[in-house]
Each structure stands twice: as C-alpha cells, then as structure tokens.
Design a protein around this motif. Structure first.
Motif: not given
Length: 245
Positions: A142, A137, A140, A148-152
């Motif tokens: 903010r 995971r 990012r 924010e989860i930009t990759a999972d």
C-alpha cells in the motif's frame, strides 16, 4: 604295625582332603568377592556415565536457551520471559526426525523476497534463507503505508529456501496448535525457531524453542513450563514482524 600305618595314612589323607576343601572354599569365596566387586564397579560406572550424560544434556539445553535469548531478545521480552528464569523455564518435550521434503517455491516467491527482504533470514554464507512467514500468506503493498496481509492460513511452515535453485526444503509444518514467531541460524547446519504451542485442550499457549539439526535431521522441542504472557494479548507476528516490513 600294619594297623598303625594304615591309621596314619588315613589320617594324612583326611587332613589333605580337608586342606583341599578349605583351599577350594577360600578360592570360591575370593571369586565371589571379586564378582561382587566387579558388579558393584560396573553399577558405579553406569551411574557415573548416566549422571555425566544428564549433565551434558542439561548443559546443551542451557547453552541453547542462552544463545537464543541473546539472538532473539525481543521475543523473550515480548512474552515477558525473565532473563534469570529462562534457563530453567524451557524443558525438553519432544524429539523427532524431520523428512526434509523439497518442493519448488511458489511462483511469486522471488518477487516477494525482493519486495520484503526482512521476511527472510539469510544463512551464514548467504546462499540460502530461512522462511517462516511466507507460507499461504498474501501481502499487498500500500502506498505510504505498511503492507496488508490479504490472505492468511492457520497452517505454518518452516523452510529453507535456495533462491538460486528455486527450491525450498521443509523443516517443520504445523496447524493451529503452533505459531512460528522468529528464528536464527546457529550455524550452517543448525537452525533455531521460536514460537508458541497450544496445550492439549487448546486453551493456553506456551513459548517454545525448536532446535533443528540439518545434518542429523533431528528436531528437539523445548517448551516453557508456564503459559505465554504477551502484553495486552498482542500477536508477535503482527507487532514485531509484519508491522516492521
């Protein structure tokens, strides 16, 4: 005279033989009764031991569910698991041994721990942490907002991390059939994780409790007998974990 004496002697010997046969028969009978009694006693003891073992195993299961319910009450509430029904809801489904594989942590792991300490669950002595959220995971940050989860990833991992050594020891790994929601340290040598498992058809998800013994490397999976019922189909990780970072 000789014939009379011979007859008397024969009669005496006959009676002695009959007595010996009777004694032998009684002895065999008593031995048979004793053997049957011993067998019956052994079967009774085996039955008692079996019942005792089942009762002990059942008590351990109930104790685990009750302890977990106390520690992770939000998880039980989220899936609407009734307090009175919880003790009988979870049944032992699988038992296996984990390999406890050790890997270096990701290059940004220490930075992630410093930025989001709530993602990690400290051990009782604070020397290690339970990590069930960081695998694959990317978070990012903010400004003035939740991260924010930009990759999972569809895969999930349960690991114990030693920050001082920069190493993690994998306890469990699972693909899409599993979701690891939360966990706690029951002791220095025992970790408990809760989450969801899919049925064989991949249509429904069931609440599950994983009990991991770090000494014996044994994992015991207790699965609910009824499907999970989250409110409005919400996701526990999003609502109860990542939104509170």
């Amino acid at each position: 005279m000789y014939s009379i004496c011979a007859y008397l002697l024969t009669d005496i010997l006959y009676k002695m033989g009959a007595c010996m046969n009777l004694t032998r028969w009684l002895g065999y009978s008593l031995l048979f009764v004793w053997l049957v009694g011993c067998q019956g006693q052994d079967e009774k003891e085996q039955t008692v031991n079996k019942q005792s073992g089942v009762a002990e195993e059942e008590q351990k299961r109930i104790s685990l569910v009750q302890d977990t319910k106390q520690e992770l009450s939000d998880w039980f509430s989220f899936y609407k698991i009734d307090d009175r029904a919880a003790d009988s809801l979870f049944v032992l489904r699988e038992v296996w041994e984990t390999d406890l594989l050790t890997f270096p942590v990701a290059t940004n792991w220490h930075e992630l721990q410093k930025e989001y300490p709530k993602l990690f669950i400290p051990s009782p002595d604070k020397s290690k942490v339970l990590d069930i959220y960081s695998y694959e995971r990317v978070f990012r940050k903010r400004r003035l907002k939740k991260p924010e989860i930009t990759a999972d990833s569809p895969d999930s991992e349960v690991a114990i991390v030693d920050p001082a050594k920069g190493e993690k020891t994998r306890l469990m790994f699972c693909g899409t059939p599993c979701q690891f929601d939360d966990g706690w340290w029951r002791s220095e040598n025992e970790v408990v994780v809760v989450g969801l498992v899919q049925d064989s058809l991949g249509q429904q998800q069931y609440p599950a409790i994983w009990q991991i013994n770090l000494t014996t490397q044994e994992v015991r999976q207790y699965t609910a007998t009824t499907p999970a019922q989250p409110a409005n189909n919400k996701n526990y990780l999003q609502k109860e974990v990542f939104s509170k970072l």
